[in-house]
Design a protein around this motif. Structure first.
Motif, PDB file in Angstrom:
ATOM      1  N   LEU A  49       0.977  -1.062  -0.346  1.00 33.21           N
ATOM      2  CA  LEU A  49      -0.342   0.528  -0.329  1.00 33.21           C
ATOM      3  C   LEU A  49       0.858   1.068   0.253  1.00 33.21           C
ATOM      4  N   CYS A  52      -7.577   5.002   3.192  1.00 35.23           N
ATOM      5  CA  CYS A  52      -8.226   4.606   2.415  1.00 35.23           C
ATOM      6  C   CYS A  52      -9.872   4.553   2.394  1.00 35.23           C
ATOM      7  N   PRO A  53     -10.533   5.891   1.802  1.00 35.12           N
ATOM      8  CA  PRO A  53     -11.540   6.483   2.329  1.00 35.12           C
ATOM      9  C   PRO A  53     -12.509   5.414   2.501  1.00 35.12           C
ATOM     10  N   CYS A  84     -15.233   3.630   0.415  1.00 37.07           N
ATOM     11  CA  CYS A  84     -14.579   2.383  -0.554  1.00 37.07           C
ATOM     12  C   CYS A  84     -15.076   0.772  -0.328  1.00 37.07           C
ATOM     13  N   PRO A 107     -12.513  -2.620  -3.067  1.00 32.06           N
ATOM     14  CA  PRO A 107     -12.303  -4.470  -4.528  1.00 32.06           C
ATOM     15  C   PRO A 107     -11.007  -4.692  -4.472  1.00 32.06           C
ATOM     16  N   CYS A 108     -10.020  -4.180  -4.429  1.00 28.60           N
ATOM     17  CA  CYS A 108      -8.818  -4.976  -3.404  1.00 28.60           C
ATOM     18  C   CYS A 108      -8.975  -6.450  -3.115  1.00 28.60           C
ATOM     19  N   VAL A 127      -6.418  -1.079   5.913  1.00 28.82           N
ATOM     20  CA  VAL A 127      -5.733  -2.460   4.679  1.00 28.82           C
ATOM     21  C   VAL A 127      -5.076  -2.871   4.991  1.00 28.82           C
ATOM     22  N   CYS A 175      -7.756  -0.821  -7.094  1.00 26.73           N
ATOM     23  CA  CYS A 175      -7.784  -0.047  -6.627  1.00 26.73           C
ATOM     24  C   CYS A 175      -7.662   1.650  -7.098  1.00 26.73           C
ATOM     25  N   PRO A 176      -9.143   1.643  -6.922  1.00 28.61           N
ATOM     26  CA  PRO A 176      -9.452   3.294  -7.516  1.00 28.61           C
ATOM     27  C   PRO A 176      -8.904   4.087  -7.230  1.00 28.61           C
ATOM     28  N   HIS A 177      -8.850   3.925  -6.595  1.00 27.26           N
ATOM     29  CA  HIS A 177      -7.682   5.523  -5.802  1.00 27.26           C
ATOM     30  C   HIS A 177      -5.716   4.987  -6.070  1.00 27.26           C
TER      31      HIS A 177
END
Ligand code: SF4
Ligand code: SF4
Length: 377
Positions: free
Chosen positions: A125, A131-132, A135, A138-139, A159, A176-178
């Motif tokens: 990470l 991490c919001p 979220c 999905p990870c 996470v 990961c969208p971020h």
């Protein structure tokens, strides 16, 4: 790809003891055992279990080794990590103690000559604290190794990636969208690997190369190892881009290979995708076809399919006239691990053989994996 973990080498997860602590297996290889794996290669029947070059969860590997040794794989390929090798020896010993295994599988360790091979990386990470909280994680869902865990807190999610369980498949990176997950690549050092090989627990070595520097790094690694006489089998794993280098790599490695060392070329179609679906099986098969069409495989050497191999592999091979008889066999990774994952995961016993129901289920599933390659001969 980050190379921030390049110094990790063998001093990684669970590796707090010296390599010298790896005890040799209780049974030495008899001549008949050697003939068994050689026979299997010559008859296109060879099956290797890939536990994972970066998978370092020793208790899980111990049980994987027990199950797949019990169903007759010819080789178990693990991370070049002393804890992992110890666990593998223990699993194989336990399988041999049942009295129902005819030939002890070879124990292979996998190493890399540079950091460009995707098998030698871990997810990490970049900013875990960021991490919001909303979220959907999905990870966690895409990880086939259950290596990512999360904990919700007020305003954020924490996470964590298990370094031992992550085998570097890379599926969480784009998930990961971020963009908070990145790859940490590393290289196994020749000196640590040599200590493992000298411990007599290891029978075989696989060097992964992408051939980026025209074979120079593999030449250096092979020279630095300096314990070639301990190896019964030497394999090289390479992707399509490195196929033209096979003759040059062969010249380099043959300089120090003993004449009776068995030589294998592992053609890595689509790395770490055997559990994804049948389509993944095509790439390794077409890679083998290309290698033979271009006459790249040295006489007397064997070819093993890997990278996307699963229960469709044999079917794809049989679509090519005469291809099966030119192959030594197959290596199963993600497909083999997924097949027994539920049975092994459901058991609360540290040693799977102490849970008869789970063991029977895992043996059945593992037997099907091996049969998917061997049964049609
Ligand atoms: S998805 Fe793959 S790379 Fe990501 S943590 Fe899981 S095993 Fe590691
Ligand atoms: S997907 Fe990305 S942001 Fe979401 S929990 Fe996983 S690492 Fe954190």
């Amino acid at each position: 790809m980050s190379s921030g973990a390049s110094a990790m080498g063998n001093s990684r997860v669970g590796n707090r003891r010296s390599s010298h602590d790896v005890a040799p297996p209780r049974r030495a290889h008899a001549r008949g055992v050697k003939l068994r794996y050689l026979d299997r290669l010559m008859q296109s029947q060879w099956v290797k279990l890939i536990a994972g070059a970066s998978f370092e969860d020793a208790p899980q590997i111990r049980n994987l080794a027990f199950i797949y040794a019990s169903v007759g794989v010819d080789c178990i390929d693990v991370a070049a990590n002393p804890s992992v090798v110890r666990a593998t020896v223990e699993g194989i010993d336990a399988a041999m103690d049942t009295g129902s295994v005819h030939a002890r599988p070879l124990l292979m360790v996998s190493v890399n000559d540079d950091e460009s091979d995707p098998h030698f990386r871990k997810a990490q990470l970049t900013q875990a604290a960021m991490c919001p909280a909303d979220c959907t994680q999905p990870c966690v869902r895409v990880c086939p190794a259950d290596a990512i865990s999360s904990e919700r807190a007020v305003g954020a999610t924490s996470v964590r990636v298990s370094e031992a369980q992550c085998y570097g498949c890379g599926r969480c990176f784009p998930a990961c969208p971020h963009g908070l997950i990145e790859a940490a690549s590393y290289r196994r050092t020749a000196s640590d690997t040599a200590q493992l090989i000298r411990s007599h627990a290891v029978d075989a070595l696989e060097i992964h190369t992408t051939g980026l520097d025209d074979g120079e790094s593999i030449r250096q690694m092979w020279q630095d190892l300096g314990c070639h006489e301990h190896l019964k089998l030497l394999a090289v794993s390479l992707p399509e881009t490195a196929l033209p280098l096979i003759p040059r790599l062969n010249d380099i490695l043959s300089a120090n290979a003993s004449p009776d060392m068995v030589r294998v070329w592992q053609l890595d179609g689509r790395p770490m995708t055997g559990d994804v679906g049948h389509g993944a099986a095509r790439d390794a098969v077409s890679l083998a076809r290309t290698a033979f069409d271009r006459n790249l495989i040295p006489a007397g050497h064997f070819v093993q399919l890997a990278g996307g191999t699963n229960d469709a592999t044999r079917r794809y091979v049989e679509k090519h006239d005469g291809l099966i008889s030119r192959l030594g066999g197959v290596a199963f990774g993600g497909y083999a691990r997924k097949a027994v994952k539920d049975a092994l995961g459901a058991s609360s016993c540290e040693r799977i053989e102490e849970d008869e129901a789970a063991m029977a289920e895992a043996l059945q599933a593992a037997g099907n994996v091996v049969d998917s390659w061997r049964r049609r001969r």
